[in-house]
Design a protein around this motif. Structure first.
Motif, PDB file in Angstrom:
ATOM      1  N   ALA A   1     -86.904 -68.654  -8.735  1.00 28.07           N
ATOM      2  CA  ALA A   1     -86.021 -68.769  -7.668  1.00 28.07           C
ATOM      3  C   ALA A   1     -84.534 -68.855  -8.262  1.00 28.07           C
ATOM      4  CB  ALA A   1     -86.281 -70.069  -7.004  1.00 28.07           C
ATOM      5  N   GLY A   2     -83.751 -68.281  -7.317  1.00 29.82           N
ATOM      6  CA  GLY A   2     -82.200 -68.642  -7.530  1.00 29.82           C
ATOM      7  C   GLY A   2     -81.760 -69.735  -6.810  1.00 29.82           C
ATOM      8  N   TYR A   3     -80.446 -70.233  -7.042  1.00 33.17           N
ATOM      9  CA  TYR A   3     -79.726 -71.235  -6.308  1.00 33.17           C
ATOM     10  C   TYR A   3     -78.417 -70.896  -5.977  1.00 33.17           C
ATOM     11  CZ  TYR A   3     -83.765 -74.006  -7.733  1.00 33.17           C
ATOM     12  OH  TYR A   3     -85.031 -74.559  -7.834  1.00 33.17           O
ATOM     13  N   THR A   4     -77.811 -71.659  -4.963  1.00 32.81           N
ATOM     14  CA  THR A   4     -76.410 -71.276  -4.656  1.00 32.81           C
ATOM     15  C   THR A   4     -75.676 -72.184  -5.557  1.00 32.81           C
ATOM     16  OG1 THR A   4     -76.538 -72.967  -3.060  1.00 32.81           O
ATOM     17  CG2 THR A   4     -77.061 -71.071  -2.079  1.00 32.81           C
ATOM     18  N   MET A   5     -74.349 -72.093  -5.388  1.00 29.79           N
ATOM     19  CA  MET A   5     -73.372 -73.126  -6.375  1.00 29.79           C
ATOM     20  C   MET A   5     -73.645 -74.271  -5.783  1.00 29.79           C
ATOM     21  SD  MET A   5     -69.879 -70.858  -6.875  1.00 29.79           S
ATOM     22  CE  MET A   5     -69.498 -72.067  -8.055  1.00 29.79           C
ATOM     23  N   ARG A   6     -74.039 -74.660  -4.587  1.00 31.15           N
ATOM     24  CA  ARG A   6     -74.188 -76.159  -3.949  1.00 31.15           C
ATOM     25  C   ARG A   6     -75.646 -76.514  -4.390  1.00 31.15           C
ATOM     26  NH1 ARG A   6     -71.324 -73.241   0.041  1.00 31.15           N
ATOM     27  NH2 ARG A   6     -69.606 -74.398   0.597  1.00 31.15           N
TER      28      ARG A   6
END
Length: 224
Positions: free
Chosen positions: A179-184
């Motif tokens: 998985a990847g994540y947003t800056m939040r």
């Protein structure tokens, strides 16, 4: 030349201004932009001078939550593609068309833009707007592919790219390789195709004959 060095330094200075306050200034190492650009051109020229056709992969596509879904923790969360990646990848494609115009018109340089289906229409429109002003034959030099459902090893074997450039693509996290994540810190959904992009980039990075470049503005993207 002095003018070329000055141009690169000017661009890097703009990047290090970090207008958005994201703490991304460290991503622009002094001289790094010029080294990356020169290696891209040299790898393509080396392939062409050896008598073989050349290929460049440009990866792009970053889904962000729509404003209506920013604070949702459950239920259906809606995403939309960011606009900087599609425009940026098209500008890179257009620049490569200009540098290698003769080879493009002869069909010796193929540019393959790989995105996710959610951003495919946006990418195609950006390519149409920015890459269609050369001779008609050059439009066939740029192909857009949706990575969803693709076998990335087959894509690499089919096109054998000498250069792979990732611009605004989420990378997997150290804590979660799927998985990847947003800056939040919000996990990106499966439509972001993060594992597929990461796998393709890693395969290319591990190939000593392929030059890879990561372009980012936050540090949570591929190549950072």
């Amino acid at each position: 030349s002095t003018n070329t060095s000055s141009a690169f330094e000017s661009i890097e200075g703009i990047i290090r201004n970090d207008v958005g306050g994201r703490g991304a200034a460290h991503l622009a190492e002094p001289g790094g932009l010029r080294i990356a650009a020169e290696n891209v051109v040299q790898n393509i020229r080396h392939q062409l001078s050896s008598g073989h056709d050349a290929c460049v992969f440009i990866l792009t596509g970053f889904l962000v939550r729509k404003a209506s879904s920013l604070h949702k923790e459950c239920g259906e969360i809606e995403y939309s593609p960011e606009t900087d990646g599609p425009i940026g990848c098209s500008m890179i494609a257009r620049s490569l068309q200009s540098v290698f115009e003769h080879q493009v018109l002869r069909g010796r340089l193929k540019i393959v833009i790989i995105t996710m289906s959610e951003a495919e229409t946006m990418v195609r429109e950006a390519v149409k707007a920015l890459c269609s002003d050369l001779e008609p034959a050059s439009s066939s030099s740029t192909e857009v592919i949706a990575i969803d459902g693709q076998v990335v090893e087959s894509l690499v074997q089919k096109y054998c790219p000498q250069v792979v450039i990732s611009i605004e693509v989420a990378g997997v996290s150290a804590q979660n390789p799927w998985a990847g994540y947003t800056m939040r810190g919000k996990e990106l959904g499966p439509k972001s195709c993060v594992p597929l992009f990461s796998s393709l980039f890693q395969i290319s990075y591990d190939n000593p004959s392929t030059f890879t470049v990561g372009i980012a503005d936050g540090g949570n993207e591929l190549g950072c």
